[in-house]
Scaffold this motif. Structure first.
Motif, PDB file in Angstrom:
ATOM      1  N   LEU A 230       0.868  -1.314   0.495  1.00  0.00           N
ATOM      2  CA  LEU A 230      -0.045  -0.215   0.135  1.00  0.00           C
ATOM      3  C   LEU A 230       0.500   1.395   0.257  1.00  0.00           C
ATOM      4  O   LEU A 230       0.620   2.316  -0.698  1.00  0.00           O
ATOM      5  N   LEU A 231       2.106   1.187   0.698  1.00  0.00           N
ATOM      6  CA  LEU A 231       3.451   2.482   0.670  1.00  0.00           C
ATOM      7  C   LEU A 231       3.622   2.590  -0.586  1.00  0.00           C
ATOM      8  O   LEU A 231       3.091   3.785  -1.320  1.00  0.00           O
ATOM      9  N   ILE A 232       3.880   1.450  -1.450  1.00  0.00           N
ATOM     10  CA  ILE A 232       3.855   1.184  -2.952  1.00  0.00           C
ATOM     11  C   ILE A 232       3.169   2.141  -3.352  1.00  0.00           C
ATOM     12  O   ILE A 232       3.719   3.175  -4.225  1.00  0.00           O
ATOM     13  N   GLU A 233       2.227   1.776  -3.247  1.00  0.00           N
ATOM     14  CA  GLU A 233       1.033   1.958  -4.563  1.00  0.00           C
ATOM     15  C   GLU A 233       0.524   3.810  -4.090  1.00  0.00           C
ATOM     16  O   GLU A 233       0.041   4.141  -5.068  1.00  0.00           O
ATOM     17  N   SER A 234       0.430   3.821  -3.502  1.00  0.00           N
ATOM     18  CA  SER A 234       0.363   5.176  -3.005  1.00  0.00           C
ATOM     19  C   SER A 234       1.437   6.344  -2.546  1.00  0.00           C
ATOM     20  O   SER A 234       0.326   7.459  -3.462  1.00  0.00           O
TER      21      SER A 234
END
Length: 295
Positions: A230-234
């Protein structure tokens, strides 16, 4: 009552075959030896177990009762021997592993794939846990292998079989890529851009909080997310500056989906360890998994 289990075995085989001569052949011994063993057992139990017939021997009433119980026990022992051999030959078995979810996908998966290819009958159970919980589960014997951050305190009963390094970094997507053109102070980054971090409670967040504190900054994240994906996608979507493990975003960095932010106060490398419990005998399945990891 102390009775040699070999006597019960002779009794069981004789009762099952209904013949002393057949039992002697099955047990690779002589008829007198079988007869003597049965007499010895009868003496210890204090009653007759067989009576002779023209076709061999039959159980007495007392012998019938004894046979029903011995048959169950003998069957269980045979099953136990068979299961033992299956475990040693890796026809059945299990490996219980605890690791954080990000490490499972980006580090552990290659070992899981190789192991499953070589030992497809072994069940693999994986738990997503924080490092302190992993250490506790190792100590209690609830898991066979743990992978955790080495900055936590271990004890002499834990054996580290392999260590590896990981590097945390800050990344952004196209929206904020201008800040990657030159080095930036950590405080300036924190004060001027939305920061995205893993939620509190895990060792990665604890490690980062210590890093922030040691550099004299206070961070109030714009978002606190549950996992690295989720950090990467955000970051890709332009929500802010995400803290991630650099090895896990190499593809995104190479393809210009993400850009690394150069911080003057570099985040120190972390050491992770793969560990087992010293005083708990490893199963064959676990030993083979350790061999795969050590290659």
């Amino acid at each position: 009552m102390d009775i040699n289990f070999e006597l019960y075995k002779i009794f069981y085989i004789t009762a099952k075959l209904g013949s002393i001569s057949k039992a002697a052949k099955e047990l690779f011994t002589s008829q007198p030896a079988v007869s003597q063993s049965i007499k010895l057992l009868e003496g210890k139990l204090g009653g007759q177990l067989f009576y002779r017939t023209p076709k061999g021997v039959c159980l007495t009433v007392e012998g019938e009762v004894l046979f029903k119980y011995i048959e169950q026990g003998y069957g269980l022992m045979q099953t136990a021997e068979r299961k033992f051999l299956e475990l040693k030959n890796l026809n059945i078995g299990q490996v219980r592993i605890a690791v954080c979810s990000a490490l499972c996908k980006h580090y552990l998966m290659k070992y899981l794939e190789e192991y499953n290819l070589n030992y497809p009958n072994i069940k693999i159970y994986i738990k997503d846990m924080a490092s302190h919980e992993i250490l506790k589960s190792l100590n209690s014997g609830e898991i066979d292998i743990g992978i955790f951050n080495m900055h936590i305190e271990t004890n002499s009963s834990i054996e580290i079989v392999k260590t590896f390094k990981i590097q945390d970094c800050f990344v952004v997507g196209d929206k904020y890529k201008d800040i990657t053109k030159e080095q930036i102070d950590l405080k300036k980054l924190i004060d001027n851009y939305p920061i995205l971090l893993l939620g509190k409670g895990g060792n990665t967040r604890e490690y980062l909080d210590n890093y922030f504190t040691s550099n004299g900054v206070t961070v109030v994240p714009q978002m606190e997310l549950s996992n690295m994906e989720l950090l990467i996608e955000s970051a890709k979507k332009g929500f802010g500056v995400s803290n991630v493990i650099k090895d896990y975003v190499q593809k995104e960095l190479e393809e210009k989906e993400l850009y690394e932010v150069s911080i003057k106060e570099k985040i120190p490398e972390r050491s992770l360890g793969i560990a087992i419990k010293k005083d708990i005998p490893m199963s064959t399945a676990t030993q083979k998994f350790i061999e795969v990891i050590k290659k």
